[in-house]
Design a protein around this motif. Structure first.
Motif, PDB file in Angstrom:
ATOM      1  N   THR A 195     -55.601 -25.421 122.637  1.00 26.77           N
ATOM      2  CA  THR A 195     -57.074 -25.377 122.732  1.00 26.77           C
ATOM      3  C   THR A 195     -57.492 -25.296 124.203  1.00 26.77           C
ATOM      4  O   THR A 195     -58.356 -24.492 124.579  1.00 26.77           O
ATOM      5  CB  THR A 195     -57.684 -26.640 122.068  1.00 26.77           C
ATOM      6  OG1 THR A 195     -57.230 -26.696 120.731  1.00 26.77           O
ATOM      7  CG2 THR A 195     -59.202 -26.617 122.111  1.00 26.77           C
ATOM      8  N   ALA A 196     -56.854 -26.134 125.028  1.00 26.47           N
ATOM      9  CA  ALA A 196     -57.196 -26.151 126.460  1.00 26.47           C
ATOM     10  C   ALA A 196     -56.887 -24.807 127.111  1.00 26.47           C
ATOM     11  O   ALA A 196     -57.654 -24.316 127.952  1.00 26.47           O
ATOM     12  CB  ALA A 196     -56.419 -27.262 127.158  1.00 26.47           C
ATOM     13  N   MET A 197     -55.766 -24.204 126.712  1.00 28.32           N
ATOM     14  CA  MET A 197     -55.391 -22.904 127.302  1.00 28.32           C
ATOM     15  C   MET A 197     -56.481 -21.874 127.036  1.00 28.32           C
ATOM     16  O   MET A 197     -56.866 -21.110 127.928  1.00 28.32           O
ATOM     17  CB  MET A 197     -54.072 -22.415 126.686  1.00 28.32           C
ATOM     18  CG  MET A 197     -52.853 -23.127 127.209  1.00 28.32           C
ATOM     19  SD  MET A 197     -51.391 -22.484 126.350  1.00 28.32           S
ATOM     20  CE  MET A 197     -50.136 -23.500 127.106  1.00 28.32           C
ATOM     21  N   LYS A 198     -56.983 -21.893 125.803  1.00 30.57           N
ATOM     22  CA  LYS A 198     -58.032 -20.910 125.464  1.00 30.57           C
ATOM     23  C   LYS A 198     -59.309 -21.204 126.256  1.00 30.57           C
ATOM     24  O   LYS A 198     -60.001 -20.291 126.694  1.00 30.57           O
ATOM     25  CB  LYS A 198     -58.293 -20.933 123.956  1.00 30.57           C
ATOM     26  CG  LYS A 198     -57.136 -20.343 123.164  1.00 30.57           C
ATOM     27  CD  LYS A 198     -57.369 -20.428 121.668  1.00 30.57           C
ATOM     28  CE  LYS A 198     -56.078 -20.175 120.920  1.00 30.57           C
ATOM     29  NZ  LYS A 198     -56.153 -20.570 119.522  1.00 30.57           N
ATOM     30  N   MET A 199     -59.598 -22.489 126.448  1.00 24.87           N
ATOM     31  CA  MET A 199     -60.810 -22.845 127.210  1.00 24.87           C
ATOM     32  C   MET A 199     -60.674 -22.456 128.683  1.00 24.87           C
ATOM     33  O   MET A 199     -61.657 -22.121 129.348  1.00 24.87           O
ATOM     34  CB  MET A 199     -61.084 -24.359 127.100  1.00 24.87           C
ATOM     35  CG  MET A 199     -61.567 -24.784 125.721  1.00 24.87           C
ATOM     36  SD  MET A 199     -61.871 -26.569 125.630  1.00 24.87           S
ATOM     37  CE  MET A 199     -63.506 -26.694 126.358  1.00 24.87           C
ATOM     38  N   ALA A 200     -59.420 -22.518 129.185  1.00 22.81           N
ATOM     39  CA  ALA A 200     -59.203 -22.237 130.616  1.00 22.81           C
ATOM     40  C   ALA A 200     -59.349 -20.760 130.938  1.00 22.81           C
ATOM     41  O   ALA A 200     -59.325 -20.346 132.092  1.00 22.81           O
ATOM     42  CB  ALA A 200     -57.826 -22.735 131.033  1.00 22.81           C
ATOM     43  N   LYS A 201     -59.509 -19.955 129.899  1.00 20.94           N
ATOM     44  CA  LYS A 201     -59.739 -18.531 130.114  1.00 20.94           C
ATOM     45  C   LYS A 201     -61.141 -18.324 130.692  1.00 20.94           C
ATOM     46  O   LYS A 201     -61.417 -17.351 131.390  1.00 20.94           O
ATOM     47  CB  LYS A 201     -59.612 -17.821 128.765  1.00 20.94           C
ATOM     48  CG  LYS A 201     -59.419 -16.358 128.892  1.00 20.94           C
ATOM     49  CD  LYS A 201     -59.249 -15.723 127.554  1.00 20.94           C
ATOM     50  CE  LYS A 201     -59.783 -14.310 127.654  1.00 20.94           C
ATOM     51  NZ  LYS A 201     -60.046 -13.739 126.373  1.00 20.94           N
ATOM     52  N   VAL A 275     -56.298 -19.999 135.618  1.00 23.80           N
ATOM     53  CA  VAL A 275     -57.702 -19.901 135.180  1.00 23.80           C
ATOM     54  C   VAL A 275     -58.035 -18.420 135.005  1.00 23.80           C
ATOM     55  O   VAL A 275     -57.696 -17.601 135.873  1.00 23.80           O
ATOM     56  CB  VAL A 275     -58.639 -20.558 136.225  1.00 23.80           C
ATOM     57  CG1 VAL A 275     -60.103 -20.316 135.871  1.00 23.80           C
ATOM     58  CG2 VAL A 275     -58.352 -22.057 136.334  1.00 23.80           C
ATOM     59  N   GLY A 276     -58.628 -18.070 133.884  1.00 20.03           N
ATOM     60  CA  GLY A 276     -58.969 -16.665 133.617  1.00 20.03           C
ATOM     61  C   GLY A 276     -57.981 -16.001 132.676  1.00 20.03           C
ATOM     62  O   GLY A 276     -58.309 -15.037 132.002  1.00 20.03           O
ATOM     63  N   GLY A 277     -56.737 -16.527 132.654  1.00 20.14           N
ATOM     64  CA  GLY A 277     -55.795 -16.027 131.645  1.00 20.14           C
ATOM     65  C   GLY A 277     -54.689 -15.119 132.144  1.00 20.14           C
ATOM     66  O   GLY A 277     -53.797 -14.765 131.388  1.00 20.14           O
ATOM     67  N   VAL A 464     -47.854 -17.538 127.483  1.00 22.96           N
ATOM     68  CA  VAL A 464     -49.073 -18.220 127.917  1.00 22.96           C
ATOM     69  C   VAL A 464     -50.219 -17.209 127.994  1.00 22.96           C
ATOM     70  O   VAL A 464     -51.329 -17.448 127.477  1.00 22.96           O
ATOM     71  CB  VAL A 464     -48.870 -18.922 129.290  1.00 22.96           C
ATOM     72  CG1 VAL A 464     -50.204 -19.387 129.883  1.00 22.96           C
ATOM     73  CG2 VAL A 464     -47.918 -20.114 129.144  1.00 22.96           C
ATOM     74  N   GLU A 465     -49.938 -16.066 128.589  1.00 23.39           N
ATOM     75  CA  GLU A 465     -51.003 -15.045 128.703  1.00 23.39           C
ATOM     76  C   GLU A 465     -51.446 -14.555 127.337  1.00 23.39           C
ATOM     77  O   GLU A 465     -52.648 -14.364 127.085  1.00 23.39           O
ATOM     78  CB  GLU A 465     -50.515 -13.872 129.579  1.00 23.39           C
ATOM     79  CG  GLU A 465     -50.423 -14.250 131.056  1.00 23.39           C
ATOM     80  CD  GLU A 465     -50.089 -13.063 131.961  1.00 23.39           C
ATOM     81  OE1 GLU A 465     -49.712 -11.993 131.443  1.00 23.39           O
ATOM     82  OE2 GLU A 465     -50.205 -13.214 133.200  1.00 23.39           O
ATOM     83  N   ALA A 466     -50.480 -14.406 126.420  1.00 22.24           N
ATOM     84  CA  ALA A 466     -50.830 -13.936 125.077  1.00 22.24           C
ATOM     85  C   ALA A 466     -51.699 -14.960 124.360  1.00 22.24           C
ATOM     86  O   ALA A 466     -52.693 -14.626 123.720  1.00 22.24           O
ATOM     87  CB  ALA A 466     -49.550 -13.651 124.277  1.00 22.24           C
ATOM     88  N   LEU A 467     -51.348 -16.240 124.489  1.00 26.04           N
ATOM     89  CA  LEU A 467     -52.122 -17.298 123.818  1.00 26.04           C
ATOM     90  C   LEU A 467     -53.540 -17.344 124.396  1.00 26.04           C
ATOM     91  O   LEU A 467     -54.527 -17.448 123.663  1.00 26.04           O
ATOM     92  CB  LEU A 467     -51.391 -18.635 124.003  1.00 26.04           C
ATOM     93  CG  LEU A 467     -51.816 -19.877 123.210  1.00 26.04           C
ATOM     94  CD1 LEU A 467     -53.055 -20.531 123.754  1.00 26.04           C
ATOM     95  CD2 LEU A 467     -51.993 -19.594 121.716  1.00 26.04           C
ATOM     96  N   MET A 468     -53.606 -17.227 125.741  1.00 23.92           N
ATOM     97  CA  MET A 468     -54.931 -17.308 126.367  1.00 23.92           C
ATOM     98  C   MET A 468     -55.809 -16.115 125.976  1.00 23.92           C
ATOM     99  O   MET A 468     -57.035 -16.231 125.939  1.00 23.92           O
ATOM    100  CB  MET A 468     -54.805 -17.413 127.898  1.00 23.92           C
ATOM    101  CG  MET A 468     -54.202 -18.745 128.327  1.00 23.92           C
ATOM    102  SD  MET A 468     -54.036 -18.906 130.117  1.00 23.92           S
ATOM    103  CE  MET A 468     -55.678 -19.444 130.588  1.00 23.92           C
ATOM    104  N   ALA A 469     -55.170 -15.005 125.683  1.00 29.00           N
ATOM    105  CA  ALA A 469     -55.935 -13.808 125.309  1.00 29.00           C
ATOM    106  C   ALA A 469     -56.356 -13.850 123.842  1.00 29.00           C
ATOM    107  O   ALA A 469     -57.219 -13.090 123.422  1.00 29.00           O
ATOM    108  CB  ALA A 469     -55.096 -12.573 125.580  1.00 29.00           C
TER     109      ALA A 469
END
Ligand code: GLY
Ligand code: MN
Length: 470
Positions: A195-201, A275-277, A464-469
């Motif tokens: 959840t945090a990873m997605k928010m950090a995008k 930050v940003g993804g 990590v990048e895939a999850l954030m995207a």
């Protein structure tokens, strides 16, 4: 709570470990205090109640104001607590009778708290030893010093090393039913981190928005966080509890957070994301070094290997990675031996975890993490390793290497020309605005290796990048 047989067996094991063989000599009592409520800003406004983990382990009851006693000579287990009166019922609801609670964990002998004083006084009069651990809370320290008659300030000197060793021996090996609980806590941490990873995008979010959501997820599952959330773009501060920054492009967000279930089993996971993804080249380079150390360490963990040796290989992996980047130079084996890597990795690789996120550390770190065969190192960096001894099947521990750029430390070492044969300060000074990276997983030592607990939280750059995207 587990079945009552589990608590009975644990207490019997503890008793047999402490009982003396001598027939002419009484073995005494073991005093295991439960925790009380602690006031926050006025008497009746209390922190969330947290039971003492030893009390929980041996008596299973997650309620305030209980004291447990194991009589080593009679073989009796005792619980001391007061039944709720009408005032308690009105404000807090009903509670089963102490005798019923005792029966639920296999304790036949229960008595009001006021009777504990008589039992302890009688034992002391008879010259019997009262074994206790050095308490970490003032209230408990006060209680024990009153009960036994030791001075508050000198209680530590009378703590029972034999009791501490026996508790560590039992609690450090996790049973299957405990591992299942720890794994539940890890699965909650998966949800917290993804959840945090997605928010950090989303550039412009505040750290406290992420920290609050993360803590909320732990609470949504009926427990709480296993320690105050570390959520910061200034990850170079190892335990950064300030959450007031806006997250901005070019920074990395360190989230070190775990869940504690309502039965207190915990998890402790760290991820660091751009930050940003999207990782930039510099972030990716440092991240890959820490990731290599994390994976190398996990690959090495198995019964019989000293965790300090795993720690040192993680240090070497980081040092060699930094050398490739031009931040370190010379012989990296020697650099690690002398402690030069600690400019970038000034903490230990990990700690044991269970009912406490730093399991049993209240008993004294060295009693848990070291033994006759493995003594704590004295060098800066490795001296912070909380756990260094040989691994055994059933241990649960964290693997959490990191690489940090702490401007004040870098400047100090630079001014002192410290380890200048190993550190390329000219390059390092370009990283003063970087922050830090830490990657932490929780592992179980198995028969011939180890396994990472819980649903895997993305940790490669691509994942990590895939999850954030997503
Ligand atoms: N996760 C925080 C710590 O291990 O100290
Ligand atoms: Mn940790």
């Amino acid at each position: 709570m587990f079945t009552k047989d589990i608590y009975i067996n644990r207490r019997n094991q503890l008793r047999s470990d402490l009982k003396t063989e001598r027939k002419d000599f009484k073995s005494g009592l073991i005093l295991l205090p439960g925790n009380q409520d602690v006031s926050y800003n006025y008497q009746k406004n209390t922190y969330r109640f947290r039971q003492d983990s030893n009390f929980l382990y041996f008596f299973g009851l997650n309620k305030p104001n209980f004291m447990g006693v194991l009589d080593l000579d009679s073989g009796e287990d005792w619980l001391f607590a007061d039944d709720f009166d009408m005032d308690d019922i009105i404000w807090m609801g009903d509670m089963p009778k102490v005798s019923e609670l005792g029966a639920s964990v296999g304790v036949i002998h229960t008595a009001p708290m006021s009777e504990l004083q008589n039992m302890i006084a009688k034992a002391v009069d008879e010259g019997r030893r009262v074994h206790f651990c050095d308490p970490y809370r003032g209230k408990t320290r006060h209680q024990i010093s009153q009960l036994i008659g030791f001075r508050y300030s000198s209680l530590k000197n009378f703590a029972s090393k034999k009791l501490i060793a026996a508790i560590v021996k039992q609690r450090e090996i996790k049973a299957d039913y405990e591992i299942a609980e720890i794994e539940k806590a890890c699965d909650i941490a998966y949800e917290m981190h993804t959840t945090a990873m997605k928010m950090a995008k989303h550039v412009g979010t505040y750290e406290y928005q992420i920290a609050g959501r993360v803590e909320g997820i732990a609470m949504e599952h009926g427990g709480t966080v296993s320690f105050p959330v570390i959520c910061s773009v200034n990850g170079q501060t190892l335990h950064n509890h300030y959450h007031g920054n806006k997250i901005t492009e070019g920074r990395m967000l360190v989230l070190d957070a775990g869940a504690e279930l309502d039965n207190c089993y915990s998890s402790d996971i760290t991820r660091t994301v751009p930050v940003g993804g999207k990782f930039n080249d510099r972030q990716k380079a440092i991240y890959e070094i820490v990731l290599a150390a994390n994976m190398k360490a996990i690959e090495m963990c198995k019964p019989g290997i000293k965790y300090r040796d795993v720690h040192l290989i993680a240090c070497l992996t980081i040092a060699e990675g930094l050398k490739k980047l031009g931040l370190m130079k010379g012989d990296m084996l020697k650099a690690v031996e002398h402690g030069a890597h600690a400019l970038f990795f000034p903490h230990g690789l990990g700690h044991v975890m269970g009912l406490d996120v730093h399991d049993m550390e209240n008993l004294g770190e060295d009693f848990v993490g070291y033994d006759d065969e493995t003594k704590r190192a004295k060098e800066f960096g490795t001296a912070y390793l909380r756990f260094g001894k040989k691994l055994k099947e059933g241990f649960v521990l964290t693997v959490e290497p990191g690489c940090y750029f702490i401007p004040q430390l870098i400047k100090q070492w630079h001014n002192e020309h410290k380890f200048s044969e190993y550190i390329n300060y000219e390059e390092v000074l370009k990283y003063l605005d970087f922050g830090g990276v830490r990657i932490e997983d929780d592992i179980l030592i198995t028969k011939d290796g180890c396994r990472v607990l819980g649903k895997p939280v993305p940790k490669t750059v691509a994942d990590v990048e895939a999850l954030m995207a997503s």
